[in-house]
Scaffold this motif. Structure first.
Motif, PDB file in Angstrom:
ATOM      1  N   ARG A 280      68.326  -6.070 -27.150  1.00 52.31           N
ATOM      2  CA  ARG A 280      69.628  -5.865 -26.543  1.00 52.31           C
ATOM      3  C   ARG A 280      69.450  -4.862 -25.400  1.00 52.31           C
ATOM      4  O   ARG A 280      68.539  -4.015 -25.418  1.00 52.31           O
ATOM      5  N   SER A 281      70.347  -4.913 -24.386  1.00 50.86           N
ATOM      6  CA  SER A 281      70.179  -4.004 -23.248  1.00 50.86           C
ATOM      7  C   SER A 281      71.521  -3.691 -22.608  1.00 50.86           C
ATOM      8  O   SER A 281      72.534  -4.366 -22.834  1.00 50.86           O
ATOM      9  N   LEU A 282      71.513  -2.663 -21.806  1.00 50.12           N
ATOM     10  CA  LEU A 282      72.621  -2.322 -20.926  1.00 50.12           C
ATOM     11  C   LEU A 282      72.025  -1.739 -19.650  1.00 50.12           C
ATOM     12  O   LEU A 282      70.807  -1.535 -19.563  1.00 50.12           O
ATOM     13  N   VAL A 283      72.848  -1.502 -18.639  1.00 45.93           N
ATOM     14  CA  VAL A 283      72.358  -1.010 -17.349  1.00 45.93           C
ATOM     15  C   VAL A 283      73.039   0.312 -17.020  1.00 45.93           C
ATOM     16  O   VAL A 283      74.272   0.428 -17.071  1.00 45.93           O
ATOM     17  N   VAL A 284      72.215   1.301 -16.696  1.00 46.76           N
ATOM     18  CA  VAL A 284      72.695   2.591 -16.214  1.00 46.76           C
ATOM     19  C   VAL A 284      72.437   2.647 -14.710  1.00 46.76           C
ATOM     20  O   VAL A 284      71.305   2.450 -14.263  1.00 46.76           O
ATOM     21  N   THR A 285      73.477   2.882 -13.926  1.00 47.60           N
ATOM     22  CA  THR A 285      73.351   2.955 -12.470  1.00 47.60           C
ATOM     23  C   THR A 285      73.385   4.409 -12.025  1.00 47.60           C
ATOM     24  O   THR A 285      74.227   5.198 -12.487  1.00 47.60           O
ATOM     25  N   THR A 286      72.469   4.761 -11.132  1.00 48.04           N
ATOM     26  CA  THR A 286      72.376   6.121 -10.611  1.00 48.04           C
ATOM     27  C   THR A 286      72.556   6.105  -9.104  1.00 48.04           C
ATOM     28  O   THR A 286      72.029   5.228  -8.410  1.00 48.04           O
ATOM     29  N   GLN A 287      73.300   7.077  -8.600  1.00 45.62           N
ATOM     30  CA  GLN A 287      73.439   7.308  -7.165  1.00 45.62           C
ATOM     31  C   GLN A 287      73.035   8.759  -6.914  1.00 45.62           C
ATOM     32  O   GLN A 287      73.638   9.683  -7.455  1.00 45.62           O
TER      33      GLN A 287
ATOM     34  N   LEU B 190      62.933   1.768 -20.392  1.00 45.22           N
ATOM     35  CA  LEU B 190      63.869   2.216 -19.354  1.00 45.22           C
ATOM     36  C   LEU B 190      63.289   1.841 -18.006  1.00 45.22           C
ATOM     37  O   LEU B 190      62.166   2.246 -17.681  1.00 45.22           O
ATOM     38  N   SER B 191      64.015   1.038 -17.260  1.00 40.89           N
ATOM     39  CA  SER B 191      63.516   0.505 -15.983  1.00 40.89           C
ATOM     40  C   SER B 191      62.176  -0.202 -16.171  1.00 40.89           C
ATOM     41  O   SER B 191      61.273  -0.089 -15.330  1.00 40.89           O
TER      42      SER B 191
ATOM     43  N   ARG C 140      70.658   2.912  -7.703  1.00 40.93           N
ATOM     44  CA  ARG C 140      69.543   2.261  -8.397  1.00 40.93           C
ATOM     45  C   ARG C 140      69.975   1.889  -9.819  1.00 40.93           C
ATOM     46  O   ARG C 140      70.533   2.720 -10.553  1.00 40.93           O
ATOM     47  N   ALA C 141      69.701   0.655 -10.223  1.00 42.68           N
ATOM     48  CA  ALA C 141      70.001   0.203 -11.582  1.00 42.68           C
ATOM     49  C   ALA C 141      68.816   0.506 -12.492  1.00 42.68           C
ATOM     50  O   ALA C 141      67.667   0.184 -12.163  1.00 42.68           O
ATOM     51  N   HIS C 142      69.091   1.128 -13.629  1.00 38.92           N
ATOM     52  CA  HIS C 142      68.078   1.420 -14.648  1.00 38.92           C
ATOM     53  C   HIS C 142      68.391   0.588 -15.897  1.00 38.92           C
ATOM     54  O   HIS C 142      69.203   1.001 -16.738  1.00 38.92           O
ATOM     55  N   PRO C 143      67.793  -0.594 -16.057  1.00 42.46           N
ATOM     56  CA  PRO C 143      68.007  -1.347 -17.295  1.00 42.46           C
ATOM     57  C   PRO C 143      67.437  -0.563 -18.492  1.00 42.46           C
ATOM     58  O   PRO C 143      66.316  -0.057 -18.429  1.00 42.46           O
TER      59      PRO C 143
END
Length: 317
Positions: free
Chosen positions: A211-218, A250-251, A272-275
């Motif tokens: 299972r996964s989710l995405v963390v987005t960083t700016q 992570l990523s 940047r998206a960090h799966p």
């Protein structure tokens, strides 16, 4: 999931001595009109009106035509120092008229702002309102950026040109821009700081559930991502001697509690998206009591000095 938002760095414009002025007129942007702050991840452009003070130096001058020029940027993409590109300057009295140029363009009858001086000493100073604009989403690292402008001008006495075309540079004609240090994160949608990975019922006969989710960083600065976990496995409660082991990526990089990733600053405006992926061997379910098993993983984003891997992020245990 933690989010770190760094306060904008305080900015102060330091006044430098004005360059010596020759010719028929002198130019100065008043006050701190063009001391600006810019967030590459904001959806709003920077728009700022500023006042240009024009003073008659030669008493014979009745009018002056001027341009403002960026002398060290490509004409098609003027850049503030090594920072954001694409800014423009317009004359409020006639926004269709070209008053901001690059390259070697000089004032002539088809361009520039023409302003008239008044009679006597009281007419020596006139002011014009111009508008600075910088589009949203221009890529830039945190820091202070400075761009000196050049006033190119020609004076007239009545209908006759007075002397030859001239120019002025100096601290009174410049753009000061601050890009603040900034890190923000969200899970799935802007403003969301927590996410849940739900496996549902497990198949005790085997197989790996992912299972996964995405963390987005700016971020306008390089940063580290620290990985921590409450238990390091799925459990029902504190003190349980049994649980479900899981693996994390992570990523795309394998991580565990205590690991960290080092990343370059993110591109603007998307970030940047960090799966974040969790893998769980389902056959473990046959060896433990039924129930709900959980764990809490925390990702901590902190600014970091120095460089990181060319492809964006590198990991370490």
């Amino acid at each position: 999931m933690k989010k770190l938002l760094l306060a904008a760095a305080a900015f102060a414009a330091l006044a430098a001595p004005q360059a010596a002025v020759a010719g028929c007129a002198e130019f100065q942007i008043t006050g701190t009109d063009l001391s600006l702050s810019y967030d590459p991840f904001s959806a709003a452009p920077v728009e700022r009106s500023f006042t240009l003070r024009v003073r008659r130096v030669d008493s014979m001058a009745t009018a002056v035509r001027f341009l403002l020029a960026d002398t060290d940027s490509p004409a098609a993409a003027p850049r503030i120092g090594t920072g954001p590109a694409g800014y423009d300057i317009r004359w409020n009295r006639d926004t269709s008229r070209q008053v901001f140029v690059g390259g070697a363009v000089q004032p002539n009858a088809t361009n520039g702002a023409l302003v008239h001086f008044g009679e006597g000493p009281s007419g020596d100073v006139v002011t014009e309102t111009l508008r600075f604009s910088l589009p949203a989403g221009q890529d830039a690292a945190a820091g202070d950026y400075y761009e000196a402008l050049e006033a190119r001008f020609v004076c007239y006495s009545g209908d006759q040109m007075l002397g030859s075309p001239d120019f002025q540079q100096g601290a009174g004609l410049a753009v000061d821009l601050n890009v603040p240090e900034r890190i923000s994160t969200y899970v799935g949608a802007a403003g969301v700081r927590r996410g849940e990975i739900a496996f549902g019922p497990l198949d005790s006969t085997g197989g790996v559930a992912s299972r996964s989710l995405v963390v987005t960083t700016q971020s306008t600065v390089p940063y580290d991502i620290g990985v921590a976990a409450k238990w390091g496995r799925l459990q029902r409660r504190d003190g349980d001697s049994y649980g479900l082991n899981y693996a994390m990526r992570l990523s795309g990089i394998p991580v565990q509690a205590g690991s960290a990733l080092s990343c370059t600053r993110t591109p603007a405006p998307s970030g940047r998206a960090h799966p974040f992926q969790v893998d769980l061997a389902q056959d473990q379910a046959a060896r433990i009591p039924a129930g709900g098993y959980t764990d809490t993983v925390t990702l901590t984003f902190t600014p970091r000095a120095g460089l990181s891997s060319p492809d964006g992020c590198s990991g370490r245990l």
